[in-house]
Design a protein around this motif. Structure first.
Motif, PDB file in Angstrom:
ATOM      1  N   ALA A 155      40.813  38.597  37.601  1.00  0.00           N
ATOM      2  CA  ALA A 155      41.176  37.337  37.991  1.00  0.00           C
ATOM      3  C   ALA A 155      39.919  36.473  38.306  1.00  0.00           C
ATOM      4  O   ALA A 155      39.868  35.111  38.181  1.00  0.00           O
ATOM      5  N   VAL A 156      39.222  36.941  39.242  1.00  0.00           N
ATOM      6  CA  VAL A 156      38.079  36.255  39.854  1.00  0.00           C
ATOM      7  C   VAL A 156      36.850  37.180  39.655  1.00  0.00           C
ATOM      8  O   VAL A 156      35.842  36.408  39.514  1.00  0.00           O
ATOM      9  N   ALA A 157      36.774  38.290  39.418  1.00  0.00           N
ATOM     10  CA  ALA A 157      35.654  39.266  39.265  1.00  0.00           C
ATOM     11  C   ALA A 157      35.049  38.855  37.853  1.00  0.00           C
ATOM     12  O   ALA A 157      33.915  38.909  37.838  1.00  0.00           O
ATOM     13  N   ALA A 158      36.015  38.450  36.938  1.00  0.00           N
ATOM     14  CA  ALA A 158      35.241  38.110  35.674  1.00  0.00           C
ATOM     15  C   ALA A 158      34.568  36.616  35.876  1.00  0.00           C
ATOM     16  O   ALA A 158      33.873  36.318  34.557  1.00  0.00           O
ATOM     17  N   MET A 159      34.842  36.017  36.778  1.00  0.00           N
ATOM     18  CA  MET A 159      33.941  34.540  36.754  1.00  0.00           C
ATOM     19  C   MET A 159      32.822  34.335  37.559  1.00  0.00           C
ATOM     20  O   MET A 159      31.914  33.599  37.131  1.00  0.00           O
ATOM     21  N   PHE A 160      32.779  35.159  38.750  1.00  0.00           N
ATOM     22  CA  PHE A 160      31.790  35.172  39.547  1.00  0.00           C
ATOM     23  C   PHE A 160      31.206  36.548  40.070  1.00  0.00           C
ATOM     24  O   PHE A 160      32.086  37.508  40.160  1.00  0.00           O
ATOM     25  N   SER A 161      29.997  36.655  40.838  1.00  0.00           N
ATOM     26  CA  SER A 161      29.653  37.956  41.182  1.00  0.00           C
ATOM     27  C   SER A 161      30.425  38.006  42.723  1.00  0.00           C
ATOM     28  O   SER A 161      30.882  37.160  43.100  1.00  0.00           O
ATOM     29  N   PRO A 162      30.192  39.434  43.227  1.00  0.00           N
ATOM     30  CA  PRO A 162      31.243  39.324  44.495  1.00  0.00           C
ATOM     31  C   PRO A 162      30.385  38.556  45.525  1.00  0.00           C
ATOM     32  O   PRO A 162      31.156  38.042  46.296  1.00  0.00           O
ATOM     33  N   GLY A 163      28.988  38.372  45.528  1.00  0.00           N
ATOM     34  CA  GLY A 163      28.681  37.565  46.784  1.00  0.00           C
ATOM     35  C   GLY A 163      28.982  36.110  46.426  1.00  0.00           C
ATOM     36  O   GLY A 163      29.257  35.491  47.514  1.00  0.00           O
ATOM     37  N   GLU A 164      29.328  35.589  45.401  1.00  0.00           N
ATOM     38  CA  GLU A 164      29.508  34.292  45.244  1.00  0.00           C
ATOM     39  C   GLU A 164      30.999  34.023  45.483  1.00  0.00           C
ATOM     40  O   GLU A 164      31.445  32.931  46.129  1.00  0.00           O
ATOM     41  N   ILE A 165      31.778  35.225  45.102  1.00  0.00           N
ATOM     42  CA  ILE A 165      33.260  34.953  45.344  1.00  0.00           C
ATOM     43  C   ILE A 165      33.410  34.963  46.951  1.00  0.00           C
ATOM     44  O   ILE A 165      34.172  34.095  47.430  1.00  0.00           O
ATOM     45  N   VAL A 166      32.783  35.655  47.618  1.00  0.00           N
ATOM     46  CA  VAL A 166      32.747  35.790  49.143  1.00  0.00           C
ATOM     47  C   VAL A 166      32.427  34.509  49.673  1.00  0.00           C
ATOM     48  O   VAL A 166      33.199  33.944  50.446  1.00  0.00           O
ATOM     49  N   VAL A 167      31.464  33.908  49.275  1.00  0.00           N
ATOM     50  CA  VAL A 167      31.096  32.514  49.712  1.00  0.00           C
ATOM     51  C   VAL A 167      31.832  31.510  49.500  1.00  0.00           C
ATOM     52  O   VAL A 167      32.264  30.356  50.383  1.00  0.00           O
TER      53      VAL A 167
ATOM     54  N   ALA B 150      58.133  31.403  61.036  1.00  0.00           N
ATOM     55  CA  ALA B 150      58.613  32.369  61.765  1.00  0.00           C
ATOM     56  C   ALA B 150      57.386  33.064  62.406  1.00  0.00           C
ATOM     57  O   ALA B 150      57.542  34.213  63.129  1.00  0.00           O
ATOM     58  N   GLY B 151      56.198  32.526  62.606  1.00  0.00           N
ATOM     59  CA  GLY B 151      55.063  33.247  62.845  1.00  0.00           C
ATOM     60  C   GLY B 151      54.397  34.144  62.410  1.00  0.00           C
ATOM     61  O   GLY B 151      53.787  35.237  62.871  1.00  0.00           O
ATOM     62  N   VAL B 152      54.278  34.401  61.066  1.00  0.00           N
ATOM     63  CA  VAL B 152      53.631  35.335  60.481  1.00  0.00           C
ATOM     64  C   VAL B 152      52.286  35.235  60.820  1.00  0.00           C
ATOM     65  O   VAL B 152      51.489  34.346  61.041  1.00  0.00           O
ATOM     66  N   ARG B 153      51.382  36.337  60.982  1.00  0.00           N
ATOM     67  CA  ARG B 153      50.098  36.412  61.634  1.00  0.00           C
ATOM     68  C   ARG B 153      49.098  36.453  60.374  1.00  0.00           C
ATOM     69  O   ARG B 153      47.927  36.040  60.580  1.00  0.00           O
ATOM     70  N   SER B 154      49.486  36.538  59.205  1.00  0.00           N
ATOM     71  CA  SER B 154      48.591  36.639  58.063  1.00  0.00           C
ATOM     72  C   SER B 154      49.135  36.153  56.933  1.00  0.00           C
ATOM     73  O   SER B 154      50.408  36.281  56.720  1.00  0.00           O
ATOM     74  N   ILE B 155      48.422  35.629  55.967  1.00  0.00           N
ATOM     75  CA  ILE B 155      48.728  35.170  54.434  1.00  0.00           C
ATOM     76  C   ILE B 155      47.693  35.711  53.756  1.00  0.00           C
ATOM     77  O   ILE B 155      46.650  35.598  54.038  1.00  0.00           O
ATOM     78  N   MET B 156      48.023  36.054  52.570  1.00  0.00           N
ATOM     79  CA  MET B 156      47.266  36.677  51.135  1.00  0.00           C
ATOM     80  C   MET B 156      47.227  35.498  50.464  1.00  0.00           C
ATOM     81  O   MET B 156      48.113  35.198  49.804  1.00  0.00           O
ATOM     82  N   SER B 157      46.097  35.217  49.912  1.00  0.00           N
ATOM     83  CA  SER B 157      45.713  34.340  48.953  1.00  0.00           C
ATOM     84  C   SER B 157      45.984  35.205  47.384  1.00  0.00           C
ATOM     85  O   SER B 157      45.780  36.174  47.324  1.00  0.00           O
ATOM     86  N   GLY B 158      46.835  34.258  46.425  1.00  0.00           N
ATOM     87  CA  GLY B 158      46.831  34.928  44.985  1.00  0.00           C
ATOM     88  C   GLY B 158      45.516  34.404  44.102  1.00  0.00           C
ATOM     89  O   GLY B 158      45.260  33.054  44.481  1.00  0.00           O
ATOM     90  N   HIS B 159      45.219  34.975  43.201  1.00  0.00           N
ATOM     91  CA  HIS B 159      43.959  34.778  42.282  1.00  0.00           C
ATOM     92  C   HIS B 159      44.779  34.148  41.170  1.00  0.00           C
ATOM     93  O   HIS B 159      45.161  34.522  39.936  1.00  0.00           O
TER      94      HIS B 159
END
Length: 476
Positions: free
Chosen positions: A256-268, A205-214
């Motif tokens: 869900a993700v913050a308990a595993m990695f630092s913000p910088g590592e999550i971003v990368v 349908a042409g959705v412009r964005s999708i959000m990932s789930g943790h």
């Protein structure tokens, strides 16, 4: 560090912030290429704030969670003017869903908001789900798919980008990803049959964005959440499903993700997996710059290919350009006001058992369950206020877990519950109340349990219009 590399790193970061005006650090960051911001109820979103943001960066991607129903940022004080996805799925009129999406789009267009983190395309396959529930159109992939498409067409038809979430599907979980890492125990075949059809339909349908789930989905990747998984984000979403729009993370401070990695590592890791934009629900200047520096360092060290970063930034800018190209469409939709569509949908969604009617002011007992972390804590259920507007001497009592029921007198009794199907203590409280007052009326604003007692009303949504529709039904 090179100016171009730094600017690319800033483009993919989309932070939220405190305050009702843009802080100085946000303004500086916008001047340095910050690609987006995320707004919440705490920001009191209005024209002054939007002018501040656009003055610093006309093309900034301004995003907000305005789903309707339980999740509203613009109408949090009063409750939403729209009943939410589950109610729309109960009605199952795709034209009505498109009209609701268009009116939400019109509301956002008037504020110059680029992107709505909606609709939820999750199939609510597990009734015990603590965070999706009425945010889903329902438990059937076919139902969810057709209403996801209708909502997207309505929203994007108003010139505001839609965002289908939470890929690959948050519906079959018993854990809230705000609090811990949920695991989806499903085979690739079941995912393809149950969870992916709404996302496939959204892409077509042409959705412009999708959000990932943790979400940890061992059938896809047993090692990391989907947000950080190249198998999920690139091989499945980009390759198999063919999505080429902007892929954004759910907020990265979620446990869900913050308990595993630092913000910088999550971003990368997320960028490396194929994500384009990083949603940070509440950021600081130091935190933002630390994430920027982590991206730049990863590129310089060869951990993150510069081409991947440039591709991600390009998709953010493509979404900004899509929005800019639809200014005339947003101007046109300003005149397309339908203030009644939300209430019409809420009325159509009501399901009732028994003959319930109030001819005088009741005692309302709100059996208070804690809403999910996605719902702003200020969001009202609205039933008591709606009844009081029609029966002025209506009185409210709030019942917390382990609390004692009030003493009942001759007044009618209304029990207001939310998601009774998920909470044994709520069902027990309702049973005890009905033993004392078999004539009590039960109103469930969430996923209802099988009706008990003489009269039961299910709104299938938590909103101002859902409450008003229920009050009308009880007093007409």
């Amino acid at each position: 560090m090179s100016d171009e590399l730094t600017r690319l790193a800033m483009t993919v970061l989309h932070p939220g912030f405190d305050g009702t005006s843009a802080p100085d650090w946000v303004r500086r960051a916008l001047g340095e290429g910050l690609g987006g911001v995320v707004l919440f109820a705490r920001n009191s979103v209005g024209e002054p704030l939007m002018r501040q943001l656009r003055a610093e960066s006309p093309g900034v991607v301004v995003a907000i969670d305005e789903e309707g129903g339980t999740v509203t940022r613009l109408e949090v004080a009063t409750g939403s003017s729209f009943p939410g996805n589950r109610a729309l799925g109960v009605v199952d009129d795709v034209r009505l869903t498109e009209q609701v999406g268009r009116q939400i789009g019109r509301m956002l267009a008037e504020l110059d908001i680029t992107l709505d983190y909606a609709p939820s395309a999750d199939v609510n396959a597990n009734p015990a789900n603590p965070v999706i529930g009425v945010r889903s159109f329902g438990p059937s992939p076919e139902l969810v798919a057709r209403h996801t498409v209708a909502y997207i067409e309505g929203l994007q038809g108003a010139g505001v980008a839609a965002c289908a979430k939470h890929f690959p599907g948050h519906g079959d979980t018993v854990t809230d990803s705000h609090l811990a890492l949920p695991t989806v125990h499903a085979s690739r075949e079941l995912l393809a049959e149950r969870d992916l059809p709404p996302f496939r339909a959204a892409i077509e349908a042409g959705v412009r964005s999708i959000m990932s789930g943790h979400l940890l989905i061992p059938a896809l990747d047993p090692s990391v959440p989907a947000t950080l998984s190249r198998t999920a984000m690139t091989e499945l979403l980009r390759g198999e499903l063919g999505f080429d729009g902007m892929l954004v993370t759910d907020a990265i401070e979620m446990r869900a993700v913050a308990a595993m990695f630092s913000p910088g590592e999550i971003v990368v890791r997320a960028l490396g997996a194929g994500v384009d934009a990083i949603c940070v629900g509440l950021a600081t200047e130091d935190g933002l710059r630390a994430m920027r520096d982590a991206i730049v360092a990863a590129v310089r060290e060869g951990t993150l290919p510069e081409e991947r970063l440039a591709e991600a930034a390009g998709r953010v800018m493509a979404l900004s350009s899509w929005y800019a190209d639809r200014a005339a469409l947003r101007e046109q939709v300003r005149g397309d006001v339908d203030e009644s569509v939300g209430l019409r949908a809420a009325r159509a969604a009501l399901t009732t058992t028994g003959a319930a009617r109030l001819d005088r002011a009741p005692l309302v007992v709100e059996v208070n369950t804690r809403f999910s972390q996605a719902v702003d804590p200020a969001t009202p259920t609205g039933i008591t206020a709606a009844l009081a507007s029609l029966l002025p001497e209506t009185e409210r009592v709030q019942l917390e877990p382990e609390g004692e029921l009030p003493s009942f007198d001759e007044r009618p009794v209304v029990l207001v519950v939310h998601d009774a199907a998920r909470h044994a203590w709520v069902r027990e409280a309702v049973s005890r109340a009905l033993e004392a007052r078999p004539d009590a009326i039960v109103v469930d604003t969430g996923i209802p349990a099988p009706p008990e007692g003489a009269a039961h009303v299910a709104t299938h949504g938590l909103s101002r219009v859902s409450a008003l529709a229920a009050a009308e039904r009880l007093t007409r």
